[in-house]
Scaffold this motif. Structure first.
Motif, PDB file in Angstrom:
ATOM      1  N   GLY A  72       0.935  -1.084   0.092  1.00  0.00           N
ATOM      2  CA  GLY A  72      -0.112   0.040   0.250  1.00  0.00           C
ATOM      3  C   GLY A  72       0.842   1.308   0.109  1.00  0.00           C
ATOM      4  O   GLY A  72       0.341   2.324  -0.666  1.00  0.00           O
ATOM      5  N   ALA A  80       0.366   3.944  -2.863  1.00  0.00           N
ATOM      6  CA  ALA A  80       0.293   5.666  -2.681  1.00  0.00           C
ATOM      7  C   ALA A  80       1.347   6.383  -3.414  1.00  0.00           C
ATOM      8  O   ALA A  80       1.017   7.397  -4.049  1.00  0.00           O
ATOM      9  CB  ALA A  80       0.040   5.811  -1.030  1.00  0.00           C
ATOM     10  N   GLU A 109     -10.470   1.976   3.924  1.00  0.00           N
ATOM     11  CA  GLU A 109      -9.234   1.871   3.271  1.00  0.00           C
ATOM     12  C   GLU A 109      -8.981   3.171   2.327  1.00  0.00           C
ATOM     13  O   GLU A 109      -7.938   3.664   2.105  1.00  0.00           O
ATOM     14  CB  GLU A 109      -8.871   0.422   2.886  1.00  0.00           C
ATOM     15  N   GLU A 169      -6.089   5.859   2.291  1.00  0.00           N
ATOM     16  CA  GLU A 169      -5.158   6.047   1.297  1.00  0.00           C
ATOM     17  C   GLU A 169      -5.240   7.437   0.270  1.00  0.00           C
ATOM     18  O   GLU A 169      -4.187   7.949  -0.091  1.00  0.00           O
ATOM     19  CB  GLU A 169      -5.234   5.033   0.261  1.00  0.00           C
TER      20      GLU A 169
END
Length: 373
Positions: free
Chosen positions: A167, A171, A230, A234
């Protein structure tokens, strides 16, 4: 007749970890087993436990994520041998031509370089496809992934301890891909060839017309399959703002493509559009070496700039005056002074005075005559 024992299940925390390792959301697990979403949440929280056939399917699904590796599910080939295949094409997965990162030391741990190579081989192929959906540019998609992992290698202690390194890389990739400064690059003045399929061209055109925050939210939620919390985390937005962005993005897509009004259908089309493009990735070793060279270059540039600033400061202190010098004021016009008379003929009185002064230059008490010695 004896009843077969129930298959063992891991702990609730391990269930969630295995699901995330397999890059599946709770919605996808619920759809595969055929239970409501709240049931899967209760299983992972430890409030309830599955029974009967649902327990066997759930245990088999978790075991598949634990045995072959992250992002792979077990199965049987046509010849009866056990095979592995990737999960969702748009989510985190390894590419078929990804090279192994090599074996670790004898104690089973990985060196930082090997761990980085494994993370890159696991995430890079899918991230390139996602970046292509965000930008519509193949070269920029590959560059975004490379820059993100170069940054990850520079901050590897931080990334290695992160709860979700994939993740973190995603990002960073999205941030670089959606940077507004790309529009000023000469290479971005002309577009790239669109997809060959007409339906894919229409979908990509709709995506690129969305504002970048809406495009990112739609891809994360309906493409990658992240949940609303989530996705909000993000994109660094509240859940309310994320839900509004997602709603408006879906309405914009449905207005141009009515057949994609269903989120599940939109997910399949996004997956198909990403899988239709062949986007090779750079080797992880090349990414690490390029990142180290870039870091050395900017470090030396920063040192040179600092030395130049210090030198200019020292030179200024050496040549600057040590006391205050009052500036000369600007001239002012003096009023009331009669103008200087212009030369002309002398009057009778002036001529007499002139002749007297010439004839008697040494007379008079105010005159000083030098004496010869």
């Amino acid at each position: 007749m004896t009843q077969s024992p129930a298959p063992p299940l891991p702990s609730p925390g391990e269930r969630r970890r295995l699901r995330e390792r397999g890059a599946l959301t709770q919605d996808q697990v619920a759809a595969r087993i055929g239970v409501p979403l709240k049931t899967v949440r209760a299983w992972e929280a430890g409030r309830t436990a599955p029974r009967g056939r649902k327990r066997e399917e759930y245990a088999r699904l978790l075991a598949a994520f634990a045995e072959p590796g992250p992002g792979m599910t077990a199965g049987r080939g046509t010849d009866g041998t056990e095979t592995t295949e990737p999960t969702e094409p748009l989510e985190r997965q390894t590419s078929p031509d990804a090279e192994p990162s090599g074996a670790g030391p004898a104690n089973g741990t990985l060196t930082p370089a090997q761990a980085f190579d494994a993370l890159y081989a696991f995430c890079a192929p899918a991230l390139v496809r996602q970046a292509y959906l965000l930008t519509g540019r193949r070269a920029l998609a590959r560059e975004s992934v490379e820059r993100a992992f170069q940054l990850a290698w520079q901050r590897w202690p931080e990334v290695a301890q992160d709860r979700d390194p994939a993740g973190w890389a995603r990002a960073a990739t999205y941030d670089y891909a959606l940077s507004p400064w790309h529009r000023f690059r000469p290479s971005h003045r002309h577009g790239e060839p669109p997809p060959a399929d007409a339906a894919d061209r229409a979908l990509l055109d709709v995506l690129l017309r969305l504002p970048p925050p809406y495009r990112r939210t739609l891809l994360l939620h309906d493409g990658v399959g992240l949940g609303l919390p989530e996705t909000a985390a993000e994109t660094e937005a509240s859940r309310r703002a994320t839900a509004k962005r997602l709603l408006h993005a879906r309405e914009a897509v449905a207005a141009r493509l009515p057949e994609l009004a269903d989120p599940s259908g939109l997910h399949r089309r996004l997956t198909g559009l990403a899988a239709a493009e062949r986007l090779p990735t750079t080797k992880p070793t090349t990414v690490r070496v390029s990142g180290e060279r870039r870091a050395r270059f900017w470090t030396r540039a920063a040192i040179a700039f600092t030395v130049a600033v210090i030198g200019a400061t020292v030179l200024t202190l050496h040549t600057a005056p040590t006391r205050y010098q009052q500036p000369v004021p600007a001239g002012e016009t003096v009023q009331g002074v009669p103008p200087k008379p212009a030369p002309g003929p002398l009057s009778y009185e002036q001529e007499i005075l002139r002749d007297k002064l010439r004839s008697q230059p040494q007379n008079g008490p105010e005159r000083l005559v030098p004496e010869a010695r």
